[in-house]
Scaffold this motif. Structure first.
Motif, PDB file in Angstrom:
ATOM      1  N   ASP A  34       0.830  -1.320  -0.222  1.00  0.00           N
ATOM      2  CA  ASP A  34      -0.127  -0.024   0.134  1.00  0.00           C
ATOM      3  C   ASP A  34       0.769   1.206   0.179  1.00  0.00           C
ATOM      4  N   PRO A  35       0.966   1.961  -1.151  1.00  0.00           N
ATOM      5  CA  PRO A  35       0.287   1.963  -2.260  1.00  0.00           C
ATOM      6  C   PRO A  35       0.801   0.589  -3.188  1.00  0.00           C
ATOM      7  N   GLN A  36      -0.078   0.159  -3.964  1.00  0.00           N
ATOM      8  CA  GLN A  36       0.358  -0.971  -5.019  1.00  0.00           C
ATOM      9  C   GLN A  36       1.308  -0.343  -5.881  1.00  0.00           C
ATOM     10  N   ILE A  37       1.200   0.864  -6.313  1.00  0.00           N
ATOM     11  CA  ILE A  37       2.098   1.700  -7.248  1.00  0.00           C
ATOM     12  C   ILE A  37       2.453   2.927  -6.481  1.00  0.00           C
ATOM     13  N   LEU A  38       3.875   3.019  -6.713  1.00  0.00           N
ATOM     14  CA  LEU A  38       4.505   4.158  -6.042  1.00  0.00           C
ATOM     15  C   LEU A  38       4.239   5.789  -6.235  1.00  0.00           C
ATOM     16  N   TYR A  39       3.745   5.803  -7.552  1.00  0.00           N
ATOM     17  CA  TYR A  39       3.664   6.998  -8.053  1.00  0.00           C
ATOM     18  C   TYR A  39       2.390   7.238  -9.013  1.00  0.00           C
ATOM     19  N   GLU A  40       2.113   8.265  -9.379  1.00  0.00           N
ATOM     20  CA  GLU A  40       0.957   8.540 -10.165  1.00  0.00           C
ATOM     21  C   GLU A  40       1.075   9.720 -11.105  1.00  0.00           C
ATOM     22  N   ALA A  41       0.295  10.067 -11.881  1.00  0.00           N
ATOM     23  CA  ALA A  41       0.497  11.104 -12.921  1.00  0.00           C
ATOM     24  C   ALA A  41       0.666  12.526 -12.115  1.00  0.00           C
ATOM     25  N   GLY A  42       1.592  13.234 -12.409  1.00  0.00           N
ATOM     26  CA  GLY A  42       1.963  14.555 -11.721  1.00  0.00           C
ATOM     27  C   GLY A  42       2.980  14.319 -10.683  1.00  0.00           C
ATOM     28  N   ASP A  43       3.492  13.186 -10.567  1.00  0.00           N
ATOM     29  CA  ASP A  43       4.509  13.050  -9.345  1.00  0.00           C
ATOM     30  C   ASP A  43       5.940  12.881 -10.161  1.00  0.00           C
ATOM     31  N   ARG A  44       6.983  12.977  -9.540  1.00  0.00           N
ATOM     32  CA  ARG A  44       8.163  12.764 -10.239  1.00  0.00           C
ATOM     33  C   ARG A  44       8.896  11.594  -9.627  1.00  0.00           C
ATOM     34  N   ILE A  45       9.888  11.029 -10.868  1.00  0.00           N
ATOM     35  CA  ILE A  45      10.698  10.068 -10.489  1.00  0.00           C
ATOM     36  C   ILE A  45      12.262  10.570 -10.751  1.00  0.00           C
ATOM     37  N   ILE A  46      13.089  10.089  -9.744  1.00  0.00           N
ATOM     38  CA  ILE A  46      14.464  10.276 -10.061  1.00  0.00           C
ATOM     39  C   ILE A  46      15.204   9.164  -9.977  1.00  0.00           C
ATOM     40  N   TYR A  47      16.055   8.596 -10.907  1.00  0.00           N
ATOM     41  CA  TYR A  47      16.983   7.289 -10.899  1.00  0.00           C
ATOM     42  C   TYR A  47      18.243   7.709 -10.337  1.00  0.00           C
ATOM     43  N   ARG A  48      18.638   6.657  -9.230  1.00  0.00           N
ATOM     44  CA  ARG A  48      19.927   6.964  -8.791  1.00  0.00           C
ATOM     45  C   ARG A  48      20.917   5.823  -9.193  1.00  0.00           C
ATOM     46  N   SER A  49      21.902   6.123  -9.640  1.00  0.00           N
ATOM     47  CA  SER A  49      22.788   4.951 -10.098  1.00  0.00           C
ATOM     48  C   SER A  49      23.388   4.185  -9.028  1.00  0.00           C
ATOM     49  N   ILE A  50      23.127   2.918  -9.073  1.00  0.00           N
ATOM     50  CA  ILE A  50      24.120   1.889  -8.143  1.00  0.00           C
ATOM     51  C   ILE A  50      24.818   1.040  -8.643  1.00  0.00           C
ATOM     52  N   ASP A  51      25.658   0.427  -8.082  1.00  0.00           N
ATOM     53  CA  ASP A  51      26.625  -0.707  -8.614  1.00  0.00           C
ATOM     54  C   ASP A  51      25.895  -2.159  -8.415  1.00  0.00           C
ATOM     55  N   GLU A  52      26.541  -3.106  -9.108  1.00  0.00           N
ATOM     56  CA  GLU A  52      25.846  -4.336  -9.026  1.00  0.00           C
ATOM     57  C   GLU A  52      25.733  -4.989  -7.832  1.00  0.00           C
ATOM     58  N   ASP A  53      26.902  -4.796  -6.801  1.00  0.00           N
ATOM     59  CA  ASP A  53      26.573  -5.275  -5.387  1.00  0.00           C
ATOM     60  C   ASP A  53      25.355  -4.601  -4.729  1.00  0.00           C
ATOM     61  N   GLU A  54      25.272  -3.359  -4.784  1.00  0.00           N
ATOM     62  CA  GLU A  54      24.178  -2.813  -4.288  1.00  0.00           C
ATOM     63  C   GLU A  54      22.937  -3.083  -4.655  1.00  0.00           C
ATOM     64  N   HIS A  55      22.787  -3.650  -6.164  1.00  0.00           N
ATOM     65  CA  HIS A  55      21.613  -4.234  -6.819  1.00  0.00           C
ATOM     66  C   HIS A  55      21.294  -5.455  -6.212  1.00  0.00           C
ATOM     67  N   LYS A  56      22.236  -6.222  -5.956  1.00  0.00           N
ATOM     68  CA  LYS A  56      22.105  -7.636  -5.427  1.00  0.00           C
ATOM     69  C   LYS A  56      21.465  -7.686  -3.809  1.00  0.00           C
ATOM     70  N   LYS A  57      22.190  -6.792  -3.372  1.00  0.00           N
ATOM     71  CA  LYS A  57      21.587  -6.541  -1.843  1.00  0.00           C
ATOM     72  C   LYS A  57      20.305  -6.084  -1.855  1.00  0.00           C
ATOM     73  N   LEU A  58      19.866  -5.127  -2.672  1.00  0.00           N
ATOM     74  CA  LEU A  58      18.575  -4.655  -2.568  1.00  0.00           C
ATOM     75  C   LEU A  58      17.716  -5.653  -3.249  1.00  0.00           C
ATOM     76  N   GLN A  59      18.039  -6.676  -3.964  1.00  0.00           N
ATOM     77  CA  GLN A  59      17.181  -7.909  -4.538  1.00  0.00           C
ATOM     78  C   GLN A  59      16.846  -8.642  -3.296  1.00  0.00           C
ATOM     79  N   GLN A  60      17.826  -8.828  -2.436  1.00  0.00           N
ATOM     80  CA  GLN A  60      17.576  -9.828  -1.157  1.00  0.00           C
ATOM     81  C   GLN A  60      16.958  -9.122  -0.309  1.00  0.00           C
TER      82      GLN A  60
END
Length: 239
Positions: free
Chosen positions: A196-222
């Motif tokens: 809750d909420p099922q979708i984290l954003y809606e029209a009118g919101d903003r999204i920003i992408y943060r670059s992470i390395d593969e180790d951080e990505h795998k940690k986040l997957q876990q």
């Protein structure tokens, strides 16, 4: 406002014919105004690029009554109001198996490192959600990153893939076919029916992408697998 009825249970309102931040803002204002009215029978209000669709229960209200309400709303008055939106940070692992098309931007005269630098840390406007639940069509892409969709779309793109299609960027909530140029992938579930909420954003919101390395990505997957992850969402105000 140009009001049309295309079905027995919906009314569509058009506020223009071009994709622009100004029209998106007007649509968000109108949606907020209608939600504040808490009209009986209205089940859902959906924003697209230039229009807003109001879905309703035909046993509780009708198209004419909704049109009459819409005609009482002054868009100029709404534009003087401010509204709150969310800034949602999405961690992305760029390149490699996660972003197989990163190298293709050498046609644009850009190295993979330059693509990542231009694409990340930018606040993108969510114009609308479409194609599938949670797929955001985002505006604000640097024109140096504009790239046509692939001539031969892939039959399967992994969920969480982040890509570019033409002048827009977005991401795939589910594994699906698609023709966007893939830059990277996020481990964050973009649609979760148990969240809750099922979708984290809606029209009118903003999204920003943060670059992470593969180790951080795998940690986040876990963390996601253990249902022990957090998404940074900050409330902001737009004038």
């Amino acid at each position: 406002m140009d009001i049309k009825r295309y079905s027995e249970n919906s009314v569509t309102v058009y506020l223009g014919d071009e994709i622009s931040e100004a029209i998106n803002k007007q649509l968000v204002h109108l949606k907020n105004e209608l939600e504040d009215m808490e009209m009986d029978g209205v089940s859902e209000i959906v924003i697209s690029y230039t229009s807003l669709i109001i879905y309703y229960d035909i046993f509780k209200t009708n198209g004419k009554d909704l049109e009459d309400v819409l005609k009482t709303i002054d868009p100029a008055r709404l534009e003087k109001r401010s509204f709150k939106y969310n800034l949602v940070e999405i961690p992305v692992c760029y390149g490699g198996e996660y972003g197989p098309d990163l190298e293709l931007f050498d046609d644009n005269g850009l190295s993979p490192e330059e693509v990542i630098e231009l694409h990340s840390d930018t606040k993108y406007l969510v114009y609308m959600l479409g194609f599938m639940p949670g797929f955001p069509y985002l505006g604000g892409l640097d024109e140096r990153l504009f790239k046509d969709r692939l001539d031969n779309p892939r039959t399967s793109i992994p969920a969480g893939s982040v890509g570019i299609g033409g002048k827009q960027t977005g991401m795939y909530p589910f594994t699906s076919p698609g023709g966007w140029n893939l830059l990277g992938r996020t481990a964050i579930p973009l649609f979760d029916e148990n969240r809750d909420p099922q979708i984290l954003y809606e029209a009118g919101d903003r999204i920003i992408y943060r670059s992470i390395d593969e180790d951080e990505h795998k940690k986040l997957q876990q963390q996601v697998e253990n249902n022990d992850y957090e998404v940074k969402i900050t409330s902001r105000e737009a004038k």
